[in-house]
Enzyme design. Structure first.
Site, mmCIF file in Angstrom:
data_model
loop_
_atom_site.group_PDB
_atom_site.id
_atom_site.type_symbol
_atom_site.label_atom_id
_atom_site.label_comp_id
_atom_site.label_asym_id
_atom_site.label_seq_id
_atom_site.Cartn_x
_atom_site.Cartn_y
_atom_site.Cartn_z
ATOM 1 N N ASP A 1 0.768 -1.235 0.000
ATOM 2 C CA ASP A 1 0.000 0.000 0.000
ATOM 3 C C ASP A 1 0.808 1.299 0.000
ATOM 4 N N CYS B 1 -18.138 -9.607 -13.692
ATOM 5 C CA CYS B 1 -19.218 -8.673 -13.360
ATOM 6 C C CYS B 1 -20.418 -8.929 -14.267
ATOM 7 N N CYS C 1 -24.069 -7.216 -14.102
ATOM 8 C CA CYS C 1 -24.349 -6.700 -12.750
ATOM 9 C C CYS C 1 -23.966 -5.216 -12.664
ATOM 10 N N CYS D 1 -22.970 -2.369 -7.566
ATOM 11 C CA CYS D 1 -22.097 -1.395 -6.887
ATOM 12 C C CYS D 1 -22.343 0.022 -7.414
ATOM 13 N N CYS E 1 -23.456 2.864 -4.688
ATOM 14 C CA CYS E 1 -22.485 3.883 -4.262
ATOM 15 C C CYS E 1 -23.230 5.168 -3.912
ATOM 16 N N CYS F 1 -15.375 9.580 -3.953
ATOM 17 C CA CYS F 1 -15.443 8.362 -3.121
ATOM 18 C C CYS F 1 -15.361 8.743 -1.639
ATOM 19 N N CYS G 1 -15.377 3.538 3.478
ATOM 20 C CA CYS G 1 -16.722 3.114 3.071
ATOM 21 C C CYS G 1 -16.629 1.695 2.518
ATOM 22 N N CYS H 1 -19.774 -0.457 -1.763
ATOM 23 C CA CYS H 1 -19.664 -1.145 -3.068
ATOM 24 C C CYS H 1 -19.148 -2.568 -2.921
ATOM 25 N N CYS I 1 -21.716 -6.476 -3.353
ATOM 26 C CA CYS I 1 -21.171 -7.301 -4.438
ATOM 27 C C CYS I 1 -21.502 -8.779 -4.195
HETATM 28 C C1 B12 Z 1 -5.108 5.908 -3.953
HETATM 29 C C2 B12 Z 1 -5.805 4.719 -3.364
HETATM 30 C C3 B12 Z 1 -7.127 4.872 -2.987
HETATM 31 C C4 B12 Z 1 -7.948 6.092 -3.397
HETATM 32 C C5 B12 Z 1 -8.329 5.967 -4.884
HETATM 33 C C6 B12 Z 1 -8.886 4.566 -5.235
HETATM 34 C C7 B12 Z 1 -8.854 4.220 -6.726
HETATM 35 N N1 B12 Z 1 -9.723 3.340 -7.135
HETATM 36 O O1 B12 Z 1 -8.041 4.711 -7.442
HETATM 37 C C8 B12 Z 1 -9.141 6.005 -2.398
HETATM 38 C C9 B12 Z 1 -8.824 6.813 -1.154
HETATM 39 C C10 B12 Z 1 -10.499 6.488 -2.941
HETATM 40 C C11 B12 Z 1 -9.125 4.523 -2.057
HETATM 41 C C12 B12 Z 1 -10.228 3.838 -1.604
HETATM 42 C C13 B12 Z 1 -10.206 2.490 -1.266
HETATM 43 N N2 B12 Z 1 -9.124 1.703 -1.187
HETATM 44 CO CO1 B12 Z 1 -7.360 2.207 -1.833
HETATM 45 N N3 B12 Z 1 -5.641 2.500 -2.574
HETATM 46 C C14 B12 Z 1 -5.119 3.493 -3.191
HETATM 47 C C15 B12 Z 1 -3.686 3.157 -3.645
HETATM 48 C C16 B12 Z 1 -2.699 3.788 -2.656
HETATM 49 C C17 B12 Z 1 -3.370 3.594 -5.081
HETATM 50 C C18 B12 Z 1 -4.484 3.211 -6.083
HETATM 51 C C19 B12 Z 1 -4.265 3.805 -7.451
HETATM 52 O O2 B12 Z 1 -3.194 3.706 -8.005
HETATM 53 N N4 B12 Z 1 -5.317 4.437 -8.004
HETATM 54 C C20 B12 Z 1 -5.344 4.947 -9.360
HETATM 55 C C21 B12 Z 1 -6.332 4.066 -10.229
HETATM 56 C C22 B12 Z 1 -6.178 4.357 -11.715
HETATM 57 O O3 B12 Z 1 -5.942 2.803 -9.963
HETATM 58 P P1 B12 Z 1 -6.787 1.502 -9.559
HETATM 59 O O4 B12 Z 1 -8.166 1.620 -9.110
HETATM 60 O O5 B12 Z 1 -5.816 0.811 -8.656
HETATM 61 O O6 B12 Z 1 -6.878 0.956 -11.066
HETATM 62 C C23 B12 Z 1 -7.210 -0.328 -11.488
HETATM 63 C C24 B12 Z 1 -8.665 -0.477 -11.915
HETATM 64 O O7 B12 Z 1 -9.497 0.503 -11.334
HETATM 65 C C25 B12 Z 1 -8.668 -0.382 -13.408
HETATM 66 N N5 B12 Z 1 -9.190 0.883 -13.949
HETATM 67 C C26 B12 Z 1 -8.860 2.129 -13.609
HETATM 68 N N6 B12 Z 1 -9.494 3.001 -14.388
HETATM 69 C C27 B12 Z 1 -10.266 2.291 -15.246
HETATM 70 C C28 B12 Z 1 -11.106 2.722 -16.261
HETATM 71 C C29 B12 Z 1 -11.769 1.761 -17.026
HETATM 72 C C30 B12 Z 1 -12.656 2.239 -18.113
HETATM 73 C C31 B12 Z 1 -11.599 0.370 -16.717
HETATM 74 C C32 B12 Z 1 -12.339 -0.651 -17.470
HETATM 75 C C33 B12 Z 1 -10.741 -0.033 -15.678
HETATM 76 C C34 B12 Z 1 -10.075 0.942 -14.966
HETATM 77 O O8 B12 Z 1 -7.329 -0.531 -13.832
HETATM 78 C C35 B12 Z 1 -6.410 -0.494 -12.759
HETATM 79 C C36 B12 Z 1 -5.624 -1.753 -12.762
HETATM 80 O O9 B12 Z 1 -6.396 -2.854 -12.477
HETATM 81 C C37 B12 Z 1 -3.698 1.590 -3.536
HETATM 82 C C38 B12 Z 1 -2.365 0.956 -3.129
HETATM 83 C C39 B12 Z 1 -1.345 0.971 -4.260
HETATM 84 N N7 B12 Z 1 -0.127 1.322 -3.962
HETATM 85 O O10 B12 Z 1 -1.667 0.653 -5.393
HETATM 86 C C40 B12 Z 1 -4.799 1.319 -2.469
HETATM 87 C C41 B12 Z 1 -5.712 0.107 -2.677
HETATM 88 C C42 B12 Z 1 -6.158 0.100 -4.119
HETATM 89 N N8 B12 Z 1 -6.857 0.420 -1.822
HETATM 90 C C43 B12 Z 1 -7.387 -0.590 -1.225
HETATM 91 C C44 B12 Z 1 -8.571 -0.556 -0.430
HETATM 92 C C45 B12 Z 1 -8.823 -1.736 0.495
HETATM 93 C C46 B12 Z 1 -9.443 0.537 -0.529
HETATM 94 C C47 B12 Z 1 -10.879 0.632 0.018
HETATM 95 C C48 B12 Z 1 -11.677 -0.672 -0.074
HETATM 96 C C49 B12 Z 1 -10.824 1.155 1.475
HETATM 97 C C50 B12 Z 1 -12.182 1.478 2.079
HETATM 98 N N9 B12 Z 1 -12.980 0.479 2.449
HETATM 99 O O11 B12 Z 1 -12.518 2.616 2.266
HETATM 100 C C51 B12 Z 1 -11.472 1.752 -0.895
HETATM 101 C C52 B12 Z 1 -12.097 1.153 -2.160
HETATM 102 C C53 B12 Z 1 -12.616 2.190 -3.095
HETATM 103 C C54 B12 Z 1 -12.764 1.619 -4.506
HETATM 104 N N10 B12 Z 1 -13.974 1.228 -4.860
HETATM 105 O O12 B12 Z 1 -11.760 1.524 -5.223
HETATM 106 C C55 B12 Z 1 -6.658 -1.883 -1.577
HETATM 107 C C56 B12 Z 1 -7.496 -2.649 -2.612
HETATM 108 C C57 B12 Z 1 -7.560 -4.158 -2.417
HETATM 109 C C58 B12 Z 1 -8.448 -4.802 -3.456
HETATM 110 N N11 B12 Z 1 -8.934 -5.981 -3.128
HETATM 111 O O13 B12 Z 1 -8.697 -4.273 -4.520
HETATM 112 C C59 B12 Z 1 -5.276 -1.312 -2.143
HETATM 113 C C60 B12 Z 1 -4.638 -2.161 -3.239
HETATM 114 C C61 B12 Z 1 -4.334 -1.212 -0.916
HETATM 115 C C62 B12 Z 1 -3.763 -2.582 -0.527
HETATM 116 N N12 B12 Z 1 -2.449 -2.779 -0.626
HETATM 117 O O14 B12 Z 1 -4.459 -3.493 -0.148
HETATM 118 N N13 B12 Z 1 -7.895 3.974 -2.318
HETATM 119 S S1 SF4 Z 2 -21.301 -5.470 -7.506
HETATM 120 FE FE1 SF4 Z 2 -19.477 -6.751 -7.850
HETATM 121 S S2 SF4 Z 2 -20.056 -8.124 -9.547
HETATM 122 FE FE2 SF4 Z 2 -21.552 -6.455 -9.497
HETATM 123 S S3 SF4 Z 2 -20.743 -4.944 -10.972
HETATM 124 FE FE3 SF4 Z 2 -19.999 -4.357 -8.954
HETATM 125 S S4 SF4 Z 2 -17.991 -5.328 -8.773
HETATM 126 FE FE4 SF4 Z 2 -19.050 -6.342 -10.470
HETATM 127 S S1 SF4 Z 3 -16.081 2.965 -1.293
HETATM 128 FE FE1 SF4 Z 3 -18.166 3.819 -1.056
HETATM 129 S S2 SF4 Z 3 -18.073 5.874 -1.979
HETATM 130 FE FE2 SF4 Z 3 -16.220 4.753 -2.650
HETATM 131 S S3 SF4 Z 3 -16.806 3.847 -4.616
HETATM 132 FE FE3 SF4 Z 3 -17.284 2.313 -3.055
HETATM 133 S S4 SF4 Z 3 -19.445 2.698 -2.494
HETATM 134 FE FE4 SF4 Z 3 -18.703 4.506 -3.592
#
Ligand code: B12
Ligand code: SF4
Ligand code: SF4
Length: 340
Positions: free
Chosen positions: A134, A188, A191, A194, A198, A214, A241, A244, A248
């Site tokens: 992380d 997915c 479905c 989420c 949200c 978020c 939060c 989502c 699931c």
């Molecule tokens: C910044 C960050 C956040 C930010 C931004 C999240 C985000 N989605 O970008 C915030 C604060 C919102 C956040 C929230 C959460 N986070 Co966070 N976060 C990070 C961190 C530090 C970087 C993520 C990052 O690079 N984001 C930039 C985007 C582009 O990246 P991404 O979502 O990872 O991208 C992937 C997909 O989303 C997809 N994608 C992105 N854009 C698009 C667009 C399209 C069209 C498509 C098809 C796909 C796609 O491609 C990427 C590769 O698979 C990582 C740790 C790390 N070093 O990587 C933890 C990490 C992602 N977080 C984690 C967790 C647990 C959470 C939360 C569940 C915590 C909570 N309960 O509040 C939430 C989940 C929110 C969510 N639905 O994603 C875990 C996820 C574990 C898992 N099973 O996925 C990580 C990996 C930390 C860890 N080491 O465990 N997080």
């Molecule tokens: S709730 Fe789970 S299975 Fe359904 S669209 Fe979201 S991530 Fe995919």
């Molecule tokens: S963590 Fe909560 S606010 Fe963030 S994307 Fe999931 S449902 Fe939405």
């Protein structure tokens, strides 16, 4: 040798990872280099908000070799944190996302990865490694997707089909070339649960997360006040939060045996009265420490506003004297309660 490393290295690392409690351990090759399209779009859209470290760490995420020269493979591990939600105590309490209950995962997951690194050094001293849980500029979800730990859910989470998305990711980059695993297909389908669940509309129907909407970002990462239109949508979330993930279908029953986790439901008036020093002392060794004391006081005020209970007024009135983001949140909450 075909993969440039002893063939026993991968099964050794996988069995050690299992012994250390990881749910899954799979391998991604570092070549071809990571595709950064989604990431760059995410930054360009401004969805990183105040998380400037996502931009400054962009190039390291694109080229893991800058963190570990000669990196050939990445071992990606999942550490399960599934626990049942303890009963809602009601009253003036706010909810914490399940990843942050109890002890700080940065410590206990990283400790396990370090043990794995120590075993690697003992048996394969020539293999270099770089660990991340992380807090380092490693594109963890993308490596997990490439290794096939899970599939990329519409909610952006890595999901083990039919199992869970409630796992932390840990990565260990290696200079050894291990046989890569294959990605798993989308599960997915049609479905949209989420997207509909949200509260703030942060999940785009075709994938991608507007992180600045978020609740996890708004309550943990952002120092700025939450935009007024989003405040009522925080509901009872005071830190992170889970909505989502809760909806699931790929979540198994949560285990409610053993000791009840701590820091699940927080007493909001107590949080609002808590000084920065009390915050640090109380949340030592907990992920809650990441949010500065004032962010938690601010969040507590928003949730009290959403609860609408007049019993919170004396604490909110006292909090207005702090001024700044907390004072602003307390004034907003008082107005919300008054409006009811
Ligand atoms: C910044 C960050 C956040 C930010 C931004 C999240 C985000 N989605 O970008 C915030 C604060 C919102 C956040 C929230 C959460 N986070 Co966070 N976060 C990070 C961190 C530090 C970087 C993520 C990052 O690079 N984001 C930039 C985007 C582009 O990246 P991404 O979502 O990872 O991208 C992937 C997909 O989303 C997809 N994608 C992105 N854009 C698009 C667009 C399209 C069209 C498509 C098809 C796909 C796609 O491609 C990427 C590769 O698979 C990582 C740790 C790390 N070093 O990587 C933890 C990490 C992602 N977080 C984690 C967790 C647990 C959470 C939360 C569940 C915590 C909570 N309960 O509040 C939430 C989940 C929110 C969510 N639905 O994603 C875990 C996820 C574990 C898992 N099973 O996925 C990580 C990996 C930390 C860890 N080491 O465990 N997080
Ligand atoms: S709730 Fe789970 S299975 Fe359904 S669209 Fe979201 S991530 Fe995919
Ligand atoms: S963590 Fe909560 S606010 Fe963030 S994307 Fe999931 S449902 Fe939405």
């Amino acid at each position: 040798m075909r993969y440039g490393a002893p063939v026993e290295l991968k099964p050794f690392l996988q069995s050690e990872a299992t012994r250390l409690g990881f749910l899954s351990a799979r391998v991604a090759a570092t070549a071809p280099s990571m595709s950064m399209g989604h990431y760059d779009d995410f930054l360009a859209a401004g969805w990183a908000g105040e998380m400037d470290w996502l931009a400054t760490g962009r190039d390291a995420r694109a080229q893991i070799e800058t963190l570990l020269p000669g990196a050939r493979s990445v071992l990606v591990m999942a550490f399960d944190y599934t626990r049942a939600l303890p009963p809602d105590p009601g009253g003036l309490t706010g909810r914490v996302a399940s990843y942050a209950w109890g002890r700080d995962y940065h410590n206990f997951v990283l400790r396990r990865v370090r043990k794995l690194q120590a075993a690697l050094r003992t048996h394969w001293p020539g293999v270099g490694s770089y660990s991340s849980v992380d807090s380092r500029p490693v594109f963890e979800r993308a490596w997990a997707a490439r290794a096939g730990v899970g599939f990329v859910g519409r909610n952006a989470c890595q999901i083990l089909p039919g199992e869970s998305s409630r796992f932390f990711l840990a990565t260990l980059a290696l200079t050894a070339e291990l046989e890569p695993d294959v990605p798993i297909e989308d599960h997915c389908g049609r479905c949209r649960r989420c997207v509909d669940a949200c509260p703030t509309g942060a999940i785009r129907p075709n994938g991608g997360l507007v992180a600045t909407r978020c609740i996890s970002y708004l309550t943990i990462e952002a120092d700025a006040p939450c935009p007024e239109a989003l405040r009522p949508l925080l509901g009872r979330w005071v830190f992170g939060c889970d909505d989502c993930q809760d909806v699931c279908p790929h979540q198994r029953e949560r285990d409610d045996e053993g000791e009840l986790p701590t820091n699940v439901w927080l007493d909001l008036p107590q949080l609002l009265r808590q000084s920065d020093e009390d915050h640090v002392a109380r949340f030592l060794g907990s992920p809650l420490r990441r949010a500065a004391g004032r962010r938690l006081r601010r969040n507590a005020a928003y949730v009290l506003g959403n609860l609408g209970d007049r019993a919170a007024l004396p604490n909110l009135e006292a909090a207005t004297r702090e001024g700044g983001v907390v004072g602003d949140a307390a004034e907003w909450a008082i107005a919300q309660i008054g409006a009811r």
